[in-house]
Design a protein around this motif. Sequence first.
Motif, mmCIF file in Angstrom:
data_model
loop_
_atom_site.group_PDB
_atom_site.id
_atom_site.type_symbol
_atom_site.label_atom_id
_atom_site.label_comp_id
_atom_site.label_asym_id
_atom_site.label_seq_id
_atom_site.Cartn_x
_atom_site.Cartn_y
_atom_site.Cartn_z
ATOM 1 N N GLY A 115 -16.101 35.182 -7.141
ATOM 2 C CA GLY A 115 -16.997 35.738 -6.129
ATOM 3 C C GLY A 115 -18.292 34.961 -6.008
ATOM 4 N N GLU A 116 -18.855 34.562 -7.139
ATOM 5 C CA GLU A 116 -20.091 33.766 -7.110
ATOM 6 C C GLU A 116 -19.850 32.407 -6.460
ATOM 7 O OE1 GLU A 116 -22.398 35.437 -11.077
ATOM 8 O OE2 GLU A 116 -20.812 33.934 -11.335
ATOM 9 N N ARG A 117 -18.714 31.800 -6.767
ATOM 10 C CA ARG A 117 -18.420 30.489 -6.185
ATOM 11 C C ARG A 117 -18.123 30.600 -4.693
ATOM 12 N NH1 ARG A 117 -14.017 28.636 -10.197
ATOM 13 N NH2 ARG A 117 -13.987 30.848 -10.685
ATOM 14 N N GLU A 118 -17.446 31.663 -4.287
ATOM 15 C CA GLU A 118 -17.234 31.895 -2.856
ATOM 16 C C GLU A 118 -18.573 32.155 -2.159
ATOM 17 O OE1 GLU A 118 -14.617 31.507 -1.008
ATOM 18 O OE2 GLU A 118 -12.851 31.787 -2.272
ATOM 19 N N LEU A 119 -19.495 32.817 -2.855
ATOM 20 C CA LEU A 119 -20.820 33.062 -2.286
ATOM 21 C C LEU A 119 -21.555 31.747 -2.051
ATOM 22 C CD1 LEU A 119 -22.951 35.123 -1.379
ATOM 23 C CD2 LEU A 119 -23.705 35.246 -3.778
ATOM 24 N N ILE A 120 -21.430 30.809 -2.971
ATOM 25 C CA ILE A 120 -22.036 29.482 -2.776
ATOM 26 C C ILE A 120 -21.439 28.829 -1.531
ATOM 27 C CG2 ILE A 120 -22.274 27.155 -3.749
ATOM 28 C CD1 ILE A 120 -22.291 28.561 -6.565
ATOM 29 N N ALA A 121 -20.117 28.889 -1.392
ATOM 30 C CA ALA A 121 -19.453 28.305 -0.217
ATOM 31 C C ALA A 121 -19.912 28.988 1.070
ATOM 32 C CB ALA A 121 -17.937 28.414 -0.369
ATOM 33 N N ALA A 122 -20.011 30.304 1.044
ATOM 34 C CA ALA A 122 -20.448 31.048 2.229
ATOM 35 C C ALA A 122 -21.895 30.725 2.569
ATOM 36 C CB ALA A 122 -20.281 32.547 1.994
ATOM 37 N N TYR A 123 -22.746 30.622 1.565
ATOM 38 C CA TYR A 123 -24.165 30.338 1.786
ATOM 39 C C TYR A 123 -24.351 28.964 2.430
ATOM 40 C CZ TYR A 123 -29.171 29.923 0.717
ATOM 41 O OH TYR A 123 -30.529 29.756 0.795
#
Length: 186
Positions: A44-52
């Motif tokens: 989830g944190e890594r997907e958040l980086i991608a989304a950001y």
Amino acid sequence: MPHITLNGDEPGIRGLFGFRPETARPLNELVEVLLRADSTLTPGERELIAAYVSALNECRYCFSSHAAYAAAQLPEGMELVEQVRADLASAPVSPKLRALLAIAAAVQRGGREVTDEHVAAARAEGATDLEIHDTVLIAAAFCMYNRYVDGLATIAPDDPASYAARAKRIVADGYLALLAEAQNRS
């Protein structure tokens, strides 16, 4: 309307993968490693980086996709994703994740924008060299993915439900399983 004639009506990068399947596997293998392989950062944190990074690049398809994937894997869901997007400084994330997201934002502006101060701040919050490395690579990769998707003017659905449905499948099966399924249909 896409700039090139694609082989179907799949949105975003999925349509491009159908057009040039030989590039789909390595691009999906990279994202599978970066966003789903074992790591001290959660998926989830890594997907958040991608989304950001995708939000900073104003890539609607990639932001919508990875925001849904992050939300599906973060206890705070889409509310947190939107808070990070709106104002990283006040978003309720850990100091380490905030420092890593600041590094990702620097990468989005340009690789040389990452400073010793960014790295020192992340380390001071407990970030490891591997986490810093992967943050930079996620940000750099998503700058490429965003430019690929937007550079060919791919379709981006308006309905958030389409992204949420895909998120369930990504979380359950991963990027490579869905790629194999799509290629079997072709």
